[in-house]
Write a protein that holds these residues in place. Sequence first.
Motif, PDB file in Angstrom:
ATOM      1  N   VAL A 289     -31.768  33.640  42.612  1.00  0.00           N
ATOM      2  CA  VAL A 289     -31.435  33.413  44.100  1.00  0.00           C
ATOM      3  C   VAL A 289     -30.052  33.656  44.387  1.00  0.00           C
ATOM      4  N   VAL A 290     -30.083  34.527  45.399  1.00  0.00           N
ATOM      5  CA  VAL A 290     -28.662  34.795  46.103  1.00  0.00           C
ATOM      6  C   VAL A 290     -28.485  34.102  47.542  1.00  0.00           C
ATOM      7  N   GLN A 291     -27.567  32.901  47.379  1.00  0.00           N
ATOM      8  CA  GLN A 291     -27.620  32.151  48.794  1.00  0.00           C
ATOM      9  C   GLN A 291     -26.415  32.749  49.425  1.00  0.00           C
ATOM     10  N   TYR A 292     -26.527  32.952  50.672  1.00  0.00           N
ATOM     11  CA  TYR A 292     -25.761  33.607  51.626  1.00  0.00           C
ATOM     12  C   TYR A 292     -25.284  32.225  52.741  1.00  0.00           C
ATOM     13  N   ASP A 293     -24.132  32.017  52.663  1.00  0.00           N
ATOM     14  CA  ASP A 293     -23.518  30.878  53.786  1.00  0.00           C
ATOM     15  C   ASP A 293     -22.725  31.426  54.618  1.00  0.00           C
ATOM     16  N   ALA A 294     -22.940  30.996  55.991  1.00  0.00           N
ATOM     17  CA  ALA A 294     -22.128  31.534  57.136  1.00  0.00           C
ATOM     18  C   ALA A 294     -20.678  31.129  56.876  1.00  0.00           C
ATOM     19  N   LYS A 295     -19.842  32.068  57.169  1.00  0.00           N
ATOM     20  CA  LYS A 295     -18.375  31.956  57.043  1.00  0.00           C
ATOM     21  C   LYS A 295     -17.896  31.064  58.291  1.00  0.00           C
ATOM     22  N   PRO A 296     -16.640  30.069  58.011  1.00  0.00           N
ATOM     23  CA  PRO A 296     -16.263  29.460  59.324  1.00  0.00           C
ATOM     24  C   PRO A 296     -15.633  30.292  60.231  1.00  0.00           C
ATOM     25  N   GLN A 297     -15.933  30.291  61.546  1.00  0.00           N
ATOM     26  CA  GLN A 297     -15.231  31.201  62.440  1.00  0.00           C
ATOM     27  C   GLN A 297     -14.803  30.429  63.541  1.00  0.00           C
ATOM     28  N   ARG A 298     -13.786  30.933  64.288  1.00  0.00           N
ATOM     29  CA  ARG A 298     -13.012  30.282  65.489  1.00  0.00           C
ATOM     30  C   ARG A 298     -13.202  31.326  66.825  1.00  0.00           C
ATOM     31  N   ALA A 299     -13.158  30.910  68.035  1.00  0.00           N
ATOM     32  CA  ALA A 299     -12.924  31.528  69.215  1.00  0.00           C
ATOM     33  C   ALA A 299     -11.822  30.818  70.144  1.00  0.00           C
ATOM     34  N   GLN A 300     -11.160  31.738  70.645  1.00  0.00           N
ATOM     35  CA  GLN A 300     -10.095  31.375  71.377  1.00  0.00           C
ATOM     36  C   GLN A 300     -10.294  31.380  72.987  1.00  0.00           C
ATOM     37  N   ILE A 301     -10.311  30.412  73.581  1.00  0.00           N
ATOM     38  CA  ILE A 301     -10.508  30.526  75.105  1.00  0.00           C
ATOM     39  C   ILE A 301      -9.425  30.383  75.996  1.00  0.00           C
ATOM     40  N   THR A 302      -8.676  31.188  76.611  1.00  0.00           N
ATOM     41  CA  THR A 302      -7.520  31.038  77.319  1.00  0.00           C
ATOM     42  C   THR A 302      -7.599  30.819  78.776  1.00  0.00           C
ATOM     43  N   PHE A 303      -7.013  29.735  79.366  1.00  0.00           N
ATOM     44  CA  PHE A 303      -7.010  29.361  80.686  1.00  0.00           C
ATOM     45  C   PHE A 303      -5.911  29.996  81.226  1.00  0.00           C
ATOM     46  N   THR A 304      -5.902  30.904  82.277  1.00  0.00           N
ATOM     47  CA  THR A 304      -4.366  31.280  82.866  1.00  0.00           C
ATOM     48  C   THR A 304      -4.615  31.164  84.356  1.00  0.00           C
ATOM     49  N   ASP A 305      -3.271  31.145  84.977  1.00  0.00           N
ATOM     50  CA  ASP A 305      -3.176  30.775  86.483  1.00  0.00           C
ATOM     51  C   ASP A 305      -2.754  32.170  86.872  1.00  0.00           C
ATOM     52  N   ALA A 306      -3.475  32.568  87.882  1.00  0.00           N
ATOM     53  CA  ALA A 306      -3.424  33.899  88.325  1.00  0.00           C
ATOM     54  C   ALA A 306      -2.400  34.007  89.376  1.00  0.00           C
ATOM     55  N   MET A 307      -2.018  32.805  89.946  1.00  0.00           N
ATOM     56  CA  MET A 307      -0.876  32.729  90.793  1.00  0.00           C
ATOM     57  C   MET A 307       0.549  32.741  90.357  1.00  0.00           C
ATOM     58  N   ALA A 308       0.487  32.304  89.044  1.00  0.00           N
ATOM     59  CA  ALA A 308       1.801  32.132  88.384  1.00  0.00           C
ATOM     60  C   ALA A 308       2.169  32.969  87.167  1.00  0.00           C
ATOM     61  N   ASP A 309       1.675  34.602  87.670  1.00  0.00           N
ATOM     62  CA  ASP A 309       1.986  35.732  86.634  1.00  0.00           C
ATOM     63  C   ASP A 309       0.988  35.603  85.521  1.00  0.00           C
ATOM     64  N   ASN A 310      -0.402  34.928  85.531  1.00  0.00           N
ATOM     65  CA  ASN A 310      -1.263  34.896  84.379  1.00  0.00           C
ATOM     66  C   ASN A 310      -0.510  33.762  83.319  1.00  0.00           C
ATOM     67  N   ARG A 311       0.185  32.889  83.737  1.00  0.00           N
ATOM     68  CA  ARG A 311       0.668  31.741  82.853  1.00  0.00           C
ATOM     69  C   ARG A 311      -0.532  31.049  82.251  1.00  0.00           C
ATOM     70  N   VAL A 312      -0.359  30.810  80.902  1.00  0.00           N
ATOM     71  CA  VAL A 312      -1.469  30.011  80.003  1.00  0.00           C
ATOM     72  C   VAL A 312      -1.364  28.758  80.422  1.00  0.00           C
ATOM     73  N   ILE A 313      -2.300  28.081  81.151  1.00  0.00           N
ATOM     74  CA  ILE A 313      -2.421  26.694  81.632  1.00  0.00           C
ATOM     75  C   ILE A 313      -2.702  25.877  80.407  1.00  0.00           C
ATOM     76  N   THR A 314      -3.761  26.564  79.622  1.00  0.00           N
ATOM     77  CA  THR A 314      -4.206  25.772  78.328  1.00  0.00           C
ATOM     78  C   THR A 314      -4.935  26.627  77.542  1.00  0.00           C
ATOM     79  N   THR A 315      -4.954  26.302  76.334  1.00  0.00           N
ATOM     80  CA  THR A 315      -5.899  27.251  75.296  1.00  0.00           C
ATOM     81  C   THR A 315      -6.931  26.219  74.603  1.00  0.00           C
ATOM     82  N   VAL A 316      -8.173  26.358  74.450  1.00  0.00           N
ATOM     83  CA  VAL A 316      -9.344  25.715  73.961  1.00  0.00           C
ATOM     84  C   VAL A 316      -9.663  26.621  72.727  1.00  0.00           C
ATOM     85  N   TYR A 317      -9.681  25.862  71.312  1.00  0.00           N
ATOM     86  CA  TYR A 317     -10.188  26.786  70.275  1.00  0.00           C
ATOM     87  C   TYR A 317     -11.302  25.988  69.836  1.00  0.00           C
TER      88      TYR A 317
END
Length: 472
Positions: A289-317
């Motif tokens: 038997v060959v067992q496949y296990d999903a690898k750990p992954q991350r996603a980055q969601i960046t919240f930007t302020d369009a009225m402040a030259d797209n300054r990053v307000i905060t980031t969620v991982y």
Amino acid sequence: MSIYQTADGTTKAPTATQTAIVTRHVMVDDVTGDEDGTTVTYTVTGDGTVDAATGQVAFASIDTPTLAGYTANHKTVTATATMTSPTKHDVVVYTPTTQTATVTIVDATTGAKLTTMTLTGSSNSTVPTDAVQTYLDKLKAAGYNVTDALTPLLQQTFDTDDIVDQPYMLTVTHHVSQQSETRTSTNTIKYIGAPTVIDPVTQTVDVTRTYSVDDVTGREIQATDADKYGTAYQAEHFTGSNDAVATVDGTTGVITYQTIPTKPQAGYTAKPDRIDAVATFDNLNVNEVVQYDAKPQRAQITFTDAMADNRVITTVYLKGETGGAMDQAEVQAQIAALEKAGYVLVTNAFPTTAIFDAQDDGDGVPSQLYEIVLKHGVTTTTDTKPISSTIIYQGTTTKVPDKVVSAEVTKTQSVDAVTGDEILPADAAKYDGYQAPKYALAAASVDAQTGAVTFAPVTTPSMPATQGIQRR
């Protein structure tokens, strides 16, 4: 003369010869030459006696020589002769006695005695082998090796010992044949946990085992009994049908399958990374038997302020594994928190059905990047300020009290919901829901747009020889 021989004329003992000289005495008429028969007498010298009247010679009796394995037709010979028949031949005939030979046939493989046969025949005759051969033929049919078994008996003759039988021992062995059996060995590799279905891989090879069999018992010969069979025994050995699939150890029968590398799947780790299956002739089938296990992954969601030259307000991982759904709740909670802080959602590139991809993350940088753009929202605030107008009367001899006129101006204005600052008309286009400031006044009039206040008219009191100056 006594002659000793067998019925076929074979001399068995030296001829016994007796010799006697017989003299005949008689009176003869010298004139006529006639004999006077009444005067005949005989005398003898030598081995016999003579009858003086008849002239018959009686030889001494001769005992017949004893010959082992034979009997004679005369135990003694007493011969007679006469002058008219001076030579006498007496023949003693020897007849061979019956002899016995015992033939024991032994199983040399087990040491067991199979049979004892009794063979009979005349002294010095050839020992018969037909009965023994017949028995050996039966043994051969039963699985024995009878090659050369009869040799010790061939061209043997019976002896002349009437008391002791002749012993012969013949040995046979168990015939050994080579038999084989073929079995099919299978290695099945199953793949579990892969993102897409991977068909099982099957390796198949036929393995033939060749081994020695005792043809008497019909059973396989164990290695521990090999010495009993000598060079006829061959240790078991194995062969495979296809070395490209698996190699087979000729001595042990161990089946070693060719390596099957595990198929890589993006975003998954597989264990093991290769299959080196091993089977045996007694344990033919292998399941890997060959067992496949999903690898750990991350996603980055960046919240930007369009009225402040797209300054990053905060980031969620977000963390998860390949193929797993991303946590919408955490992103929505952040949006809600920012909206509560005065932001307004402009664009949201984060899908509501987002799943983690199979691409490996870079060095500290997730492979999946999303941006949520927000801008400042607008709120309306109301400020109330008191204002007054004071009229001072001067120049009179009589003091005239100042006249104070009071009012409250209420300003309604649009405020940046994030900074709390009033939105200037020059920035109005940046905001949704912007409204220009408005003013309202009680007990006076005010320009709603500019906030300029106009108080109600106040009549200046009349004073003699004075003029009123109004001050506000």
